[in-house]
Design an enzyme around this catalytic site. Structure first.
Site, short mmCIF file in Angstrom:
data_model
loop_
_atom_site.label_atom_id
_atom_site.label_comp_id
_atom_site.label_asym_id
_atom_site.label_seq_id
_atom_site.Cartn_x
_atom_site.Cartn_y
_atom_site.Cartn_z
N ASP A 68 24.72 25.21 3.54
CA ASP A 68 24.61 23.85 4.05
C ASP A 68 23.14 23.65 4.40
O ASP A 68 22.69 24.08 5.46
CB ASP A 68 25.50 23.67 5.29
CG ASP A 68 25.44 22.25 5.83
OD1 ASP A 68 25.47 21.30 5.02
OD2 ASP A 68 25.34 22.10 7.06
N GLU B 170 25.40 22.29 -0.84
CA GLU B 170 25.75 20.88 -0.66
C GLU B 170 24.79 20.01 -1.46
O GLU B 170 23.57 20.16 -1.37
CB GLU B 170 25.68 20.50 0.81
CG GLU B 170 26.12 19.06 1.06
CD GLU B 170 26.08 18.71 2.52
OE1 GLU B 170 25.14 18.02 2.95
OE2 GLU B 170 27.02 19.12 3.24
N ASP C 248 26.90 23.53 11.17
CA ASP C 248 26.27 23.88 9.89
C ASP C 248 26.88 25.16 9.32
O ASP C 248 27.03 25.30 8.11
CB ASP C 248 24.75 24.08 10.07
CG ASP C 248 24.11 22.93 10.81
OD1 ASP C 248 23.77 21.95 10.16
OD2 ASP C 248 23.98 23.02 12.04
#
Length: 188
Positions: free
Chosen positions: A7, A68, A141
Site C-alpha cells: 500500500d 495499489e 496502511d
C-alpha cells in the site's frame, strides 16, 4: 502462492505477506510499515522506501508483488507521493523478475468486503477475520497491504484464465489470417 502486498505512501508504505490459494484459508506471514520522515528530502525518502521493500523481498521471497493502483485524488501532492512510492515498489520487483499486479482500491475493497465502497474499518475487520488474526493490523496502511495480497490471491486464477483465453484467441486469429498451405504446391 506467496504475495507481497504494498500500500504505497511516502510517510507510511504498508507491506504485508500472505500465502495461500483461492478457496482455501490464507496465512499471514508478516505485516508492517516502511516509514520515512515527512521532513526528509524526497530523494532520501524514496531510497528509504526502496531499502525497506528490498528487505521485505529478501526476507519473504514473494512470487508476486501486488501494488495499489494509484488513482486521481483532489490532493495532487498526495497522489504524487503515492505514485512515487508505487513506482519504487514496482521497480524493486521488476529488478528481481517478480511479476507485479496492480489493483484499484475499489477492486481490493470489493474482493475483501464485498463492497467497493467499504471504509478502512470494514477492510481492517475483514482482513482480521479472513486471516484469523486477534486484532486488525495497525496502522490501516498495514491492513490495506494485506488486503491487496488477499485480493490478488483470490483474483489470480480468474486473471490467469482470462490471459490464457486472450492468448488462445490471438493464436487462432493469427492462424486464420495466415493458414498453412502445406499440402498445396507439393509434388506427389
Amino acid at each position: 502462492m506467496r504475495v507481497l502486498g504494498v500500500d504505497p505512501g511516502l510517510t507510511r508504505c504498508g507491506v504485508g505477506v500472505v500465502e495461500g490459494v483461492a478457496g482455501r484459508p490464507l496465512t499471514m506471514l508478516a505485516v508492517g510499515v516502511v516509514r520515512t520522515p515527512a521532513d526528509a528530502e524526497l530523494g532520501h525518502r524514496l531510497v528509504a522506501i526502496e531499502q525497506g521493500i528490498e528487505e521485505w523481498l529478501d526476507r519473504h521471497r514473494p512470487e508476486v508483488v501486488a501494488v495499489e493502483r494509484v488513482f486521481s485524488q483532489h490532493n495532487v501532492s498526495t497522489v504524487m507521493g503515492t505514485a512515487q512510492a508505487s513506482a519504487v515498489a514496482m521497480l524493486c520487483a521488476a529488478r528481481r523478475g517478480i511479476p507485479v499486479a496492480l489493483h484499484t482500491p475499489s477492486e481490493v475493497k470489493a474482493a475483501v468486503t464485498g463492497s467497493g465502497r467499504a471504509d478502512k474499518a470494514q477492510v481492517g475487520a475483514m482482513v482480521t477475520r479472513l486471516l484469523r488474526l486477534s486484532a486488525p493490523p495497525k496502522p490501516a496502511d498495514a491492513a490495506d497491504a494485506l488486503a491487496l495480497a488477499i485480493c490478488h490471491i483470490w483474483r489470480a486464477p480468474a486473471h490467469n484464465r482470462l490471459q490464457q483465453a486472450v492468448a488462445q484467441h490471438a493464436r487462432h486469429a493469427r492462424q486464420a489470417q495466415h493458414p498453412l498451405h502445406a499440402s498445396k504446391g507439393r509434388p506427389s
